[in-house]
Write a protein that holds these residues in place. Structure first.
Motif, PDB file in Angstrom:
ATOM      1  N   UNK A   1       0.842  -1.208   0.000  1.00  0.00           N
ATOM      2  CA  UNK A   1       0.000   0.000   0.000  1.00  0.00           C
ATOM      3  C   UNK A   1       0.875   1.254   0.000  1.00  0.00           C
ATOM      4  N   UNK A   2       1.964   1.204   0.771  1.00  0.00           N
ATOM      5  CA  UNK A   2       2.876   2.348   0.814  1.00  0.00           C
ATOM      6  C   UNK A   2       3.517   2.602  -0.549  1.00  0.00           C
ATOM      7  N   UNK A   3       3.573   1.559  -1.364  1.00  0.00           N
ATOM      8  CA  UNK A   3       4.138   1.695  -2.711  1.00  0.00           C
ATOM      9  C   UNK A   3       3.085   2.138  -3.726  1.00  0.00           C
ATOM     10  N   UNK A   4       1.861   2.413  -3.243  1.00  0.00           N
ATOM     11  CA  UNK A   4       0.808   2.909  -4.123  1.00  0.00           C
ATOM     12  C   UNK A   4       0.129   1.839  -4.948  1.00  0.00           C
ATOM     13  N   UNK A   5       0.139   0.589  -4.480  1.00  0.00           N
ATOM     14  CA  UNK A   5      -0.402  -0.514  -5.282  1.00  0.00           C
ATOM     15  C   UNK A   5      -1.833  -0.907  -4.911  1.00  0.00           C
ATOM     16  N   UNK A   6      -2.443  -0.183  -3.977  1.00  0.00           N
ATOM     17  CA  UNK A   6      -3.808  -0.549  -3.585  1.00  0.00           C
ATOM     18  C   UNK A   6      -4.803  -0.381  -4.735  1.00  0.00           C
ATOM     19  N   UNK A   7      -4.703   0.684  -5.566  1.00  0.00           N
ATOM     20  CA  UNK A   7      -5.644   0.786  -6.699  1.00  0.00           C
ATOM     21  C   UNK A   7      -5.575  -0.431  -7.629  1.00  0.00           C
ATOM     22  N   UNK A   8      -4.368  -0.941  -7.868  1.00  0.00           N
ATOM     23  CA  UNK A   8      -4.234  -2.121  -8.722  1.00  0.00           C
ATOM     24  C   UNK A   8      -4.892  -3.334  -8.058  1.00  0.00           C
ATOM     25  N   UNK A   9      -4.727  -3.451  -6.748  1.00  0.00           N
ATOM     26  CA  UNK A   9      -5.357  -4.564  -6.017  1.00  0.00           C
ATOM     27  C   UNK A   9      -6.874  -4.480  -6.121  1.00  0.00           C
ATOM     28  N   UNK A  10      -7.415  -3.266  -6.035  1.00  0.00           N
ATOM     29  CA  UNK A  10      -8.870  -3.118  -6.114  1.00  0.00           C
ATOM     30  C   UNK A  10      -9.371  -3.417  -7.528  1.00  0.00           C
ATOM     31  N   UNK A  11      -8.523  -3.123  -8.536  1.00  0.00           N
ATOM     32  CA  UNK A  11      -8.891  -3.506  -9.900  1.00  0.00           C
ATOM     33  C   UNK A  11      -9.025  -5.024 -10.005  1.00  0.00           C
TER      34      UNK A  11
END
Length: 730
Positions: free
Chosen positions: A119-129
């Motif tokens: 999440x700190x690396x900004x990957x939460x949007x990809x996970x939600x996709x």
């Protein structure tokens, strides 16, 4: 949930009228004790017993704690700005703490995990996709490439996908529905498998049955769970939980993979499998083992409490001068002689056994004590050198003309009492070892009064008692002792501070104050005199008075369990019958009163005196039997004058014995030889026995048939299935 909602839920769960639960909750909140409520507030409780009232007390505490936890969780999630109406409703609707914690888990502050790093690396949007946009078209490498950021250690599209999978794995495995489903699956379908330690020197013979063992978790009996736990803690066993993984994995996928043709399907499968193996299974295995242990501990604590109650409620042997022996070899056997009230008369040490073997001297010392003090019975502790001492005493009795008998008593906890502050306060000038002999002598005279001086956990009538939660065990046993003490009642003028401290409402400090006041001012002449004791206020007096007994002309009703608040009703009953409170002190007049009470119509009398029927029933019962000790109606101990050994036993022999311990698989019985025999549950009756506790209790005297004697292993198998053709008692 409102307070009324809690009351209604308890009412439904326990099948108790809402009005009764409401009254009990109010009484508890006012600071009333359970024994007082059960005995003296029957009109508003519907005459519910202590067991039900304690259940209400426990459920009330749990549900109030549940509501407090819900408020704290909602507040925490709201402060994070993540609280939705749906989530709030789910938390408020949760019926257990486990459900609340499952709902809170995704929002609970965490230490660094792979998902938090992603999440700190900004990957939460990809996970939600991955979770929400399960498109059938598109290139996942191109989509993932949009999240490449070398400065955040996301160098490739695969790095981005791996981080997103970590987030998905955590989201899926922290989902409340998934965890509830997994928890149910593990407990219903899981197997507990055990193997022996790899190193031969770590293996222990007592656990060899579990070296290659497996059993479905749902079917495991409590004693087996505790045995496996003990073997694991000693390093003798390795334990794991196995389960049919694919069934559960398929169910989880069904909740999160909506389209088998979606471009993220493979990524979702990888994330779910990883989360299942890395996050969910270890957590569920810990939870399952913990739940198993808690269930087994609850059962074991219940067994201990039931056995302890039966031990404490054994019939007292009154009016006897007792010589108690705490057996020993090298340091000798300690002797204490006590009078019928338990007062210490004399002490001695004898050495009838190796290495000294001063048998003639020992016989002379015992003979002198018996003659000088008029000893009626000898008690022998059942510890080290017990059977050798029993043989010595049996021979002494055979050669004497004093008409003596002896009893083997359970000495569990005697050494604890000897070294305790209480033991030192009571006998400051006695050697520690001799105090144990005093305790052994007094246990025959009044088991309850003596055993309350010992930490209940030190009284050996349990099942794996040292392996279970000691705080919960201690709390339950304290309540058991309290229940017994208040059921029997306590002589205010002779009770020790230890015994008084278990009376409803009386703290240890107040108990000591009562004893000090009694020593300074002489015996209490009335219950009202208690109000002069320092720090004993009106509430304590109200809770305790009815459970304290005095034989006094000034307060004749104090010989009964009638509470002072009901004295006017009791006196009115006596007047109507042509009697008076003073008549309760005369055995002849009590006999006359008992005849008159036979014809009393309690219901009509309650209307005439404007008194509740339950209270009036208790008053009539108390007047019928003033000074009654309910334990006196139970069978007494087995008195012996000769001794048996294992070599004297033969299959088919029928003997009498005393039940020493009751466990899940049977009962251990002292039949007067060096080892207790076991009645297996299958030998307790010709019909099916659900639990040994349904057949026998600690302290019961039973007739048993010897079915097998294994001298090499020191085991005796017994049976209660005795037929007319079996040999008579030997």
């Amino acid at each position: 949930m409102t307070k009324q909602g809690i009351i209604e839920r308890i009412s439904a769960e326990l099948s108790v009228k809402t009005a009764n639960v409401t009254s009990i909750v109010a009484l508890l909140e006012e600071g009333n004790t359970v024994p007082f409520i059960a005995r003296y507030r029957k009109e508003v409780t519907g005459s519910l017993d202590e067991v039900v009232i304690r259940s209400i007390e426990e459920r009330l505490a749990y549900l109030c704690n549940l509501e407090e936890r819900k408020d704290a969780v909602i507040r925490s999630i709201d402060e994070q700005g993540k609280l939705t109406d749906e989530l709030r409703d789910a938390i408020l609707g949760a019926s257990t703490l486990q459900e609340v914690e499952d709902l809170y888990l995704p929002y609970r502050p965490k230490r660094q995990t792979r998902a938090t790093k992603a999440r700190e690396k900004g990957l939460e949007p990809l996970a939600m996709l991955m979770l929400e946009r399960q498109d059938v078209d598109g290139d996942i490498q191109e989509i993932a490439a949009l999240y490449i950021d070398p400065e955040k250690d996301v160098s490739t599209a695969d790095d981005a996908l791996a981080g997103a999978r970590d987030i998905v794995a955590e989201i899926v495995m922290e989902d409340a529905k998934v965890r509830a489903m997994a928890r149910r699956h593990f407990r219903e379908q899981g197997f507990l498998e055990t193997t022996g330690a790899e190193a031969q020197d770590e293996r222990m013979p007592e656990y060899e049955d579990y070296y290659d063992y497996g059993e479905q978790i749902a079917n495991m009996p409590p004693h087996r769970i505790l045995a496996i736990n003990r073997g694991e803690s000693k390093g003798a066993l390795k334990v794991k939980v196995s389960r049919p993984d694919e069934v559960l994995l398929s169910a989880i996928r069904g909740n999160f993979v909506s389209d088998d043709n979606g471009i993220f399907k493979d990524q979702l499968d990888l994330a779910i499998e990883d989360g299942y193996t890395r996050l969910l299974c270890p957590a569920m295995e810990r939870e399952t083992r913990s739940a198993l242990t808690e269930k087994a501990e609850d059962h074991a604590i219940g067994v201990f409490a039931r056995n302890l109650r039966n031990l404490l409620m054994q019939s007292p042997v009154s009016g006897k001068v007792v010589l108690g022996i705490d057996p020993g070899f090298r340091t000798g056997s300690k002797i204490a002689v006590v009078d019928p009230t338990g007062k210490l008369l004399a002490t001695a040490v004898i050495y009838p056994h190796p290495p000294q073997e001063r048998r003639d001297e020992a016989e002379r010392i015992v003979g002198d004590l018996v003659r000088k003090h008029g000893v009626n019975v000898i008690t022998i502790g059942n510890g080290t050198a017990s059977r050798e001492t029993e043989a010595f005493v049996s021979e002494f009795i055979k050669n004497s003309a004093h008409g003596l008998s002896y009893v083997i008593v359970d000495e569990a906890g005697a050494s604890v009492y000897s070294a305790s502050d209480m033991g030192r306060e009571e006998f400051p000038d006695l050697d520690v070892s001799v105090r144990g002999a005093v305790s052994i002598a007094r246990r025959l005279q009044d088991p309850l009064a003596e055993l309350v001086k010992i930490d209940p956990k030190s009284i050996g009538v349990g099942l794996y008692q040292h392996d279970i939660n000691q705080a919960r065990l201690g709390e339950t046993l304290e309540k058991t002792v309290e229940s017994c003490v208040n059921y029997v009642g306590v002589n205010l003028n002779t009770a020790s501070a230890a015994l008084l401290s278990y009376v409803a409402g009386i703290s240890k400090t107040v108990a000591k104050n009562i004893v000090s006041f009694r020593e300074e001012n002489g015996p209490f002449e009335s219950r009202a005199g208690l109000q002069d004791v320092p720090r004993l206020g009106p509430k304590t007096f109200q809770q305790a008075a009815g459970f304290l007994r005095i034989r006094s002309v000034e307060d004749p009703l104090a010989i009964t369990p009638i509470h002072p608040e009901s004295y006017d009703v009791a006196e009115a009953v006596l007047i109507l019958l042509g009697s008076s409170p003073e008549d309760l002190l005369s055995p002849e007049k009590v006999t006359q009163l008992r005849r008159k009470l036979v014809d009393v119509d309690v219901k009509a009398l309650s209307e005439e005196l404007n008194a509740g029927v339950p209270t009036l029933e208790d008053i009539v019962d108390a007047l019928r039997r003033p000074g009654r000790d309910p334990r006196a109606e139970l069978p007494g101990p087995v008195f012996r004058s000769d001794v048996l050994s294992m070599k004297d036993l033969a299959p088919g022999m029928v003997v009498s014995g005393t039940v020493r311990n009751v466990v899940d698989f049977g009962a251990f019985v002292d039949i007067g030889v060096e080892r207790d025999g076991l009645i297996h549950i299958s030998e307790m009756s010709d019909s099916f026995v659900q639990s040994p506790h349904n057949v026998v209790a600690v302290g019961d005297v039973v007739r048993v048939k010897v079915i097998k004697v294994d001298s090499e292993r020191g085991r005796i198998s017994l049976s209660m299935r005795i037929r007319a053709s079996d040999s008579g008692e030997d």
